[in-house]
Write a protein that holds these residues in place. Structure first.
Motif, mmCIF file in Angstrom:
data_model
loop_
_atom_site.group_PDB
_atom_site.id
_atom_site.type_symbol
_atom_site.label_atom_id
_atom_site.label_comp_id
_atom_site.label_asym_id
_atom_site.label_seq_id
_atom_site.Cartn_x
_atom_site.Cartn_y
_atom_site.Cartn_z
ATOM 1 N N VAL A 6 0.840 -1.197 0.000
ATOM 2 C CA VAL A 6 0.000 0.000 0.000
ATOM 3 C C VAL A 6 0.875 1.247 0.000
ATOM 4 N N LYS A 7 0.214 2.371 -0.304
ATOM 5 C CA LYS A 7 0.959 3.616 -0.453
ATOM 6 C C LYS A 7 1.467 4.152 0.900
ATOM 7 N N ASN A 8 0.594 4.217 1.855
ATOM 8 C CA ASN A 8 0.974 4.896 3.106
ATOM 9 C C ASN A 8 0.214 4.319 4.308
ATOM 10 N N HIS A 9 0.434 4.953 5.444
ATOM 11 C CA HIS A 9 -0.164 4.482 6.698
ATOM 12 C C HIS A 9 -1.696 4.488 6.624
ATOM 13 N N GLU A 10 -2.240 5.501 5.956
ATOM 14 C CA GLU A 10 -3.701 5.602 5.856
ATOM 15 C C GLU A 10 -4.261 4.409 5.072
ATOM 16 N N GLU A 11 -3.626 4.124 3.934
ATOM 17 C CA GLU A 11 -4.120 3.013 3.108
ATOM 18 C C GLU A 11 -3.936 1.671 3.832
ATOM 19 N N MET A 12 -2.830 1.550 4.554
ATOM 20 C CA MET A 12 -2.615 0.328 5.340
ATOM 21 C C MET A 12 -3.748 0.155 6.347
ATOM 22 N N SER A 13 -4.100 1.250 7.016
ATOM 23 C CA SER A 13 -5.144 1.192 8.048
ATOM 24 C C SER A 13 -6.501 0.864 7.425
ATOM 25 N N GLU A 14 -6.765 1.427 6.241
ATOM 26 C CA GLU A 14 -8.050 1.152 5.567
ATOM 27 C C GLU A 14 -8.168 -0.325 5.193
ATOM 28 N N VAL A 197 2.883 -3.033 8.810
ATOM 29 C CA VAL A 197 4.235 -2.464 8.812
ATOM 30 C C VAL A 197 4.211 -1.122 8.081
ATOM 31 N N SER A 198 4.592 -0.087 8.798
ATOM 32 C CA SER A 198 4.542 1.254 8.209
ATOM 33 C C SER A 198 5.736 2.079 8.666
ATOM 34 N N GLY A 199 6.306 2.824 7.729
ATOM 35 C CA GLY A 199 7.358 3.776 8.090
ATOM 36 C C GLY A 199 8.753 3.272 7.764
ATOM 37 N N LYS A 200 9.631 4.205 7.423
ATOM 38 C CA LYS A 200 10.957 3.793 6.956
ATOM 39 C C LYS A 200 11.817 3.199 8.058
ATOM 40 N N THR A 230 -1.203 -12.358 6.535
ATOM 41 C CA THR A 230 -1.207 -11.258 5.573
ATOM 42 C C THR A 230 -0.362 -10.134 6.147
ATOM 43 N N ILE A 231 0.569 -9.647 5.332
ATOM 44 C CA ILE A 231 1.373 -8.489 5.729
ATOM 45 C C ILE A 231 0.891 -7.309 4.900
ATOM 46 N N ILE A 232 0.523 -6.236 5.568
ATOM 47 C CA ILE A 232 0.208 -5.010 4.830
ATOM 48 C C ILE A 232 1.341 -4.035 5.114
ATOM 49 N N ALA A 233 2.074 -3.672 4.070
ATOM 50 C CA ALA A 233 3.254 -2.819 4.257
ATOM 51 C C ALA A 233 3.174 -1.610 3.340
ATOM 52 N N ASP A 234 3.596 -0.469 3.858
ATOM 53 C CA ASP A 234 3.512 0.736 3.027
ATOM 54 C C ASP A 234 4.852 1.025 2.345
ATOM 55 N N GLU A 235 4.815 1.988 1.437
ATOM 56 C CA GLU A 235 6.001 2.293 0.630
ATOM 57 C C GLU A 235 7.184 2.711 1.490
#
Ligand code: GLP
Length: 250
Positions: A6-14, A197-200, A230-235
């Protein structure tokens, strides 16, 4: 392991919100495993939104939190019980008696761990466990070196973990040295696992999870042994398998 990029934290949360809603709506008495930390904060907000829109009810849901600091009672603003009450439970229709967080202030912590395991078993096990990822690969508070066969237990927190979590406290000295955490085996017994998983700052851990072997030196790697993860990870976390993931490793 199924990876959702996903693109970012918001999309991960959605995306995570959709998975939780599906689970809660599809089972008569869902049992959720919950995490604290910054990662799931927005997920809880989105779930509260859905509850306010009457799209979901948690009246028949039971929850078990992964962990709790030793020595902080439920009124302490850094306890995970306090976090859960304020960020989620008191804003939805869940029955308080169906929300479980280990008690880190009892006289007999070993007994508390056994009791917590029994509560999970008696509830029929966890249908969906939400996890965050520690910088050192911890899940819950299972630090590197923890046996994959541990049940709920008391842990000594690593200096790096206390340092990472110091941002929530007034000073680093206030961060407890111990915690109670579901064990690795407890987590692995969940029917489905969702790792967020979110953030550099998580990029290195995510790379290791993806490309390394399953080893007790890196607790999250045990997820490779589970059939429904399932792992949801942002850019920013450097989604594995893309050029961006490698350039973001620093
Ligand atoms: C904390 C918690 C974990 C959490 C992880 C990541 O120490 N014990 O349950 O998932 O570390 O935290 P954050 O989401 O704030 O990065």
């Amino acid at each position: 392991m199924n990876l959702v990029k996903v693109k970012n934290h918001e999309e991960m949360s959605e995306q995570a919100c959709r998975i939780v809603l599906d689970k809660v709506s599809s089972l008569p008495s869902p049992v959720l495993g919950l995490a604290t930390g910054s990662t799931p904060e927005r997920l809880y907000e989105l779930l509260i939104d859905q509850y306010n829109r009457k799209a979901v009810s948690f009246a028949h849901t039971t929850t078990f939190n992964l962990d709790e600091y030793v020595g902080l009672d439920k009124t302490h603003s850094n306890s995970y019980r306090y976090y859960m009450e304020n960020q989620f439970f008191k804003k939805i229709d869940i029955q308080k008696s169906h929300t479980y967080v280990p008690n880190g202030t009892g006289d007999d912590l070993e007994q508390e761990c056994l009791h917590y395991e029994k509560l999970i078993t008696d509830a029929g096990g966890i249908d969906l466990q939400i996890l965050g990822l520690g910088l050192n690969g911890h899940i819950g508070f299972n630090e590197p070196g923890t046996s994959f066969s541990t049940k709920t237990h008391v842990v000594d927190l690593e200096f790096t973990t206390r340092k990472a979590n110091a941002r929530f406290f007034r000073s680093a000295k206030e961060v407890p040295h111990q915690a109670i955490t579901m064990g690795i085996e407890t987590i692995l017994q969940s029917k489905q696992i969702l790792l967020l998983v979110s953030g550099k700052q998580k990029a290195e851990a995510l790379q290791r999870l993806f490309y390394g072997d399953a080893t007790e030196e890196f607790p999250a790697s045990v997820l490779k042994n589970h059939s429904n993860v399932t792992i949801i990870a942002d850019e920013a976390a450097g989604v594995p398998g893309t050029a961006r993931s490698l350039s973001n490793r620093k």
